[in-house]
Design an enzyme around this catalytic site. Sequence first.
Site, PDB file in Angstrom:
ATOM      1  N   GLY A  12       0.834  -1.213   0.000  1.00 32.78           N
ATOM      2  CA  GLY A  12       0.000   0.000   0.000  1.00 32.78           C
ATOM      3  C   GLY A  12       0.862   1.253   0.000  1.00 32.78           C
ATOM      4  N   ASP A 143       0.544   1.112   8.490  1.00 35.79           N
ATOM      5  CA  ASP A 143       0.011   0.243   9.551  1.00 35.79           C
ATOM      6  C   ASP A 143       0.912   0.166  10.775  1.00 35.79           C
ATOM      7  OD1 ASP A 143      -1.880  -0.220   7.652  1.00 35.79           O
ATOM      8  OD2 ASP A 143      -1.391  -2.319   7.319  1.00 35.79           O
ATOM      9  N   MET A 187      -7.781   2.507   8.893  1.00 39.57           N
ATOM     10  CA  MET A 187      -7.015   1.373   8.352  1.00 39.57           C
ATOM     11  C   MET A 187      -6.026   0.817   9.377  1.00 39.57           C
ATOM     12  SD  MET A 187      -5.989   2.220   4.446  1.00 39.57           S
ATOM     13  CE  MET A 187      -7.056   1.791   3.077  1.00 39.57           C
ATOM     14  N   GLN A 300      -6.406   8.551   4.219  1.00 42.38           N
ATOM     15  CA  GLN A 300      -5.420   8.592   5.303  1.00 42.38           C
ATOM     16  C   GLN A 300      -4.033   8.129   4.835  1.00 42.38           C
ATOM     17  OE1 GLN A 300      -6.742   5.339   8.200  1.00 42.38           O
ATOM     18  NE2 GLN A 300      -7.969   4.946   6.391  1.00 42.38           N
TER      19      GLN A 300
END
Length: 407
Positions: A12, A143, A187, A300
């Site tokens: 990502g 993350d 997320m 985000q």
Amino acid sequence: MVGNVIVGQSGGPTAVINSSLAGVFKTAKDRGAKKVYGMRHGIKGLLDRQYVDLSEKIKTDIDIDLLKRTPSSYLGSCRYKLPEISEGKETYEKIFEILNELDIKYFFYIGGNDSMDTIKKLSDYGILINSDIKFMGVPKTIDNDLAVTDHTPGFGSAAKFIAATMKEIIRDGLVYDYPTITIVEIMGRNAGWLTAAAALAKGEDCEGVDLIYLPEKVFDIDHFMERVKSIVSKGRSMVIAVSEGIRVMDGRYVFELSDHVEFVDAFGHKQLAGSAKFLANKIGSELGIKTRAIELSTLQRCASHMSSRTDITEAYNVGGAAVKAAFEGESGKVVVLKRVSDDPYMCITETHDVHQIANIEKKVPLEWITEDDFVTDDLIHYIRPLIQAELSPIMVDGLPRHLNVDM
Ligand code: F6P
């Protein structure tokens, strides 16, 4: 310096992954690299011989400045899992054939724990065939779930965007003289670091969010409904942060409790979305309260107009540190950040064996999650330094300017 350099981006995107690309490119050039190639769409693109000579794209210091401020993966990304070495020899032969054609001696991959699997397998295969190519991982993921490193580049900027956005959502969400409920989905897959960043909204000018639910703890829907009922019965509006990855006791994600379309990527990750919507609908229908679900989704990940200068700088530094380590002979490693001081905040870079990082998810420690559905001050203190300072966008015609992707 002998040989050329190649760099790829995978997984990502983030607001600062291109700052790491800039760090790899500039450091390699400054240290005498002849050519620095960029893989288009990571290792998947390379297998199709898709690459560019980055010197033709990044020509001036202004281009470097723009690249640092350009969100998402400039080179394009992929979610591609290399086969096990024993099962996919042809794939590795092809990759090394392409690397040899380009006279590559240094290979850098900017990504999260899935992407580090690529560095692990390529460096293991390189050892098997006695290749002299050096393989280095450059950490990135919003993350923040990469093992060993104190945190990952990309996380600080996403956390800053989330905290700032929560302040605005709270302002809006508490405006009426009757109770409303806003549920914001954040997320982070199976790690709650980003959702925890919602707690940073609280300050002398903001009430903060009411409840925070991280995926590290089983989500109890009945308990959740009771908490909501008891708070709104006092006539209060609420803003609630939930992770996209919250799960109920039987292991299902909350979004799986409703009808949904499920996409699964090459690493077996389900597309996670819809938990906030499910919970907002449930509250609306069972309690008759006006609700709104907000999925921050990709907003985000690439909000470079709200990025953290600490994050941009660290992203650049880990790219540079990877080049330095590889040029000095290291391989099969990942650059990690080590926090050496909290006050003043200071991180240094080190390198660490990729085998202890690839495919491992670092979760929020349970002792940093409170019984009353919030997070501890320790967790807030851990995140706070990572969102500090700004690097203003270069504004053109009223909008942030990015480096053109014309490949
Ligand atoms: O890269 C991590 C991440 O941003 C997760 O937080 C999220 O679940 C996932 O990517 C979404 O991935 P994709 O863009 O492939 O849908």
